[in-house]
Design a protein around this motif. Structure first.
Motif, PDB file in Angstrom:
ATOM      1  N   LEU A 160       0.744  -1.112  -0.233  1.00  0.00           N
ATOM      2  CA  LEU A 160      -0.033   0.126  -0.057  1.00  0.00           C
ATOM      3  C   LEU A 160       0.685   1.477   0.104  1.00  0.00           C
ATOM      4  O   LEU A 160       0.499   2.212  -0.767  1.00  0.00           O
ATOM      5  CB  LEU A 160      -1.030   0.152   1.299  1.00  0.00           C
ATOM      6  N   ARG A 161       1.843   1.373   0.749  1.00  0.00           N
ATOM      7  CA  ARG A 161       2.717   2.536   0.680  1.00  0.00           C
ATOM      8  C   ARG A 161       3.603   2.638  -0.339  1.00  0.00           C
ATOM      9  O   ARG A 161       3.778   3.681  -0.841  1.00  0.00           O
ATOM     10  CB  ARG A 161       3.633   2.284   2.109  1.00  0.00           C
TER      11      ARG A 161
ATOM     12  N   LEU B 116       4.236   5.639  -5.556  1.00  0.00           N
ATOM     13  CA  LEU B 116       4.468   5.879  -6.948  1.00  0.00           C
ATOM     14  C   LEU B 116       3.453   6.742  -7.470  1.00  0.00           C
ATOM     15  O   LEU B 116       3.530   7.389  -8.351  1.00  0.00           O
ATOM     16  CB  LEU B 116       4.317   4.411  -7.584  1.00  0.00           C
ATOM     17  N   ALA B 117       2.270   7.022  -6.899  1.00  0.00           N
ATOM     18  CA  ALA B 117       1.443   7.916  -7.002  1.00  0.00           C
ATOM     19  C   ALA B 117       1.562   9.507  -7.167  1.00  0.00           C
ATOM     20  O   ALA B 117       1.162  10.312  -7.646  1.00  0.00           O
ATOM     21  CB  ALA B 117      -0.036   7.646  -6.482  1.00  0.00           C
ATOM     22  N   ALA B 118       2.667   9.652  -5.906  1.00  0.00           N
ATOM     23  CA  ALA B 118       3.137  11.057  -5.722  1.00  0.00           C
ATOM     24  C   ALA B 118       4.619  11.194  -5.997  1.00  0.00           C
ATOM     25  O   ALA B 118       5.440  10.378  -5.968  1.00  0.00           O
ATOM     26  CB  ALA B 118       2.928  11.426  -4.109  1.00  0.00           C
TER      27      ALA B 118
ATOM     28  N   LEU C 211       8.550   8.624  -3.129  1.00  0.00           N
ATOM     29  CA  LEU C 211       9.564   7.427  -3.036  1.00  0.00           C
ATOM     30  C   LEU C 211      10.543   8.142  -1.890  1.00  0.00           C
ATOM     31  O   LEU C 211      11.522   7.296  -1.501  1.00  0.00           O
ATOM     32  CB  LEU C 211      10.125   7.445  -4.536  1.00  0.00           C
ATOM     33  N   ALA C 212      10.496   9.050  -1.298  1.00  0.00           N
ATOM     34  CA  ALA C 212      11.345   9.457   0.054  1.00  0.00           C
ATOM     35  C   ALA C 212      10.577   8.939   1.216  1.00  0.00           C
ATOM     36  O   ALA C 212      11.161   9.207   2.408  1.00  0.00           O
ATOM     37  CB  ALA C 212      11.291  11.015  -0.029  1.00  0.00           C
TER      38      ALA C 212
ATOM     39  N   LEU D 200      10.478   2.914   3.071  1.00  0.00           N
ATOM     40  CA  LEU D 200      11.088   2.096   1.880  1.00  0.00           C
ATOM     41  C   LEU D 200      12.511   1.895   1.953  1.00  0.00           C
ATOM     42  O   LEU D 200      13.104   0.699   1.474  1.00  0.00           O
ATOM     43  CB  LEU D 200      10.682   2.707   0.478  1.00  0.00           C
ATOM     44  N   THR D 201      13.297   2.771   2.638  1.00  0.00           N
ATOM     45  CA  THR D 201      14.914   2.835   3.004  1.00  0.00           C
ATOM     46  C   THR D 201      14.764   1.586   4.031  1.00  0.00           C
ATOM     47  O   THR D 201      15.779   0.891   3.946  1.00  0.00           O
ATOM     48  CB  THR D 201      15.131   4.033   3.303  1.00  0.00           C
ATOM     49  N   ARG D 202      14.052   2.066   4.991  1.00  0.00           N
ATOM     50  CA  ARG D 202      14.046   0.733   6.174  1.00  0.00           C
ATOM     51  C   ARG D 202      13.793  -0.508   5.638  1.00  0.00           C
ATOM     52  O   ARG D 202      14.528  -1.478   6.034  1.00  0.00           O
ATOM     53  CB  ARG D 202      12.906   1.232   7.232  1.00  0.00           C
TER      54      ARG D 202
END
Length: 173
Positions: free
Chosen positions: A48-49, A54-56, A60-61, A65-67
């Motif tokens: 979901l995240r 990808l929509a905004a 991607l920041a 996602l990094t974690r």
């Protein structure tokens, strides 16, 4: 009440070793089920995240996602280290087996050489072959136990991190 001589005693609990093996397998099954549920929950939250990211343009920041990447590397490293520690004893398992076979071979050769007939030599070889088979079966049983132990050790950090992720992401949702 059981029949006399059947080998089973009424009202007796299974041996400690058998009970321990059953408890170990049940704990492994429970951890596997928990890992599957935690992984599915974590995948759903993170998918979901990722979809939102990808929509905004700035999505991607998202630190999650990094974690995610760091956690996978950390869990994989911990699992590999735990498994390597368990598998280190495999070297001893192999060397013990081969030294045992060497000793057995050196012990049987003089008996074969001293045999008085082909039948006596065949009997010596038959007994030696049966001992080799028994040794091999014992070796593989110990090797399977070692493999189970290594897999369990490797699964623990992955289970711990996946369960923590599911709890943390469940609270954030």
């Amino acid at each position: 009440m059981t029949k006399r001589g059947s080998g089973k005693r009424a009202g007796k609990a299974p041996s400690t070793k058998a009970g321990r093996g059953l408890r170990t397998r049940l704990a492994r099954a429970r951890r596997t089920q928990e890992l599957a549920a935690a992984s599915a929950e974590t995948i759903a939250h993170r998918a979901l995240r990722i979809g939102r990211a990808l929509a905004a343009p700035h999505g991607l920041a998202d630190p999650e996602l990094t974690r995610m990447g760091h956690e996978k590397l950390h869990a994989g490293g911990e699992a590999a280290a735990a498994m390597a520690l368990r598998l280190a004893s495999g070297h001893r398992l192999w060397t013990d087996f081969w030294f045992q076979q060497g000793r057995r071979g050196l012990a049987v050769l003089p008996r074969i050489a001293a045999s008085r007939s082909p039948l006596e030599m065949a009997q010596i070889c038959s007994v030696s072959g049966a001992m080799l088979l028994a040794d091999c079966l014992g070796f593989w049983a110990r090797a399977a136990g070692l493999a189970e132990s290594a897999v369990d050790a490797g699964a623990r950090p992955i289970h711990r991190i996946a369960a923590a992720n599911a709890r943390r992401l469940g609270k954030a949702a």
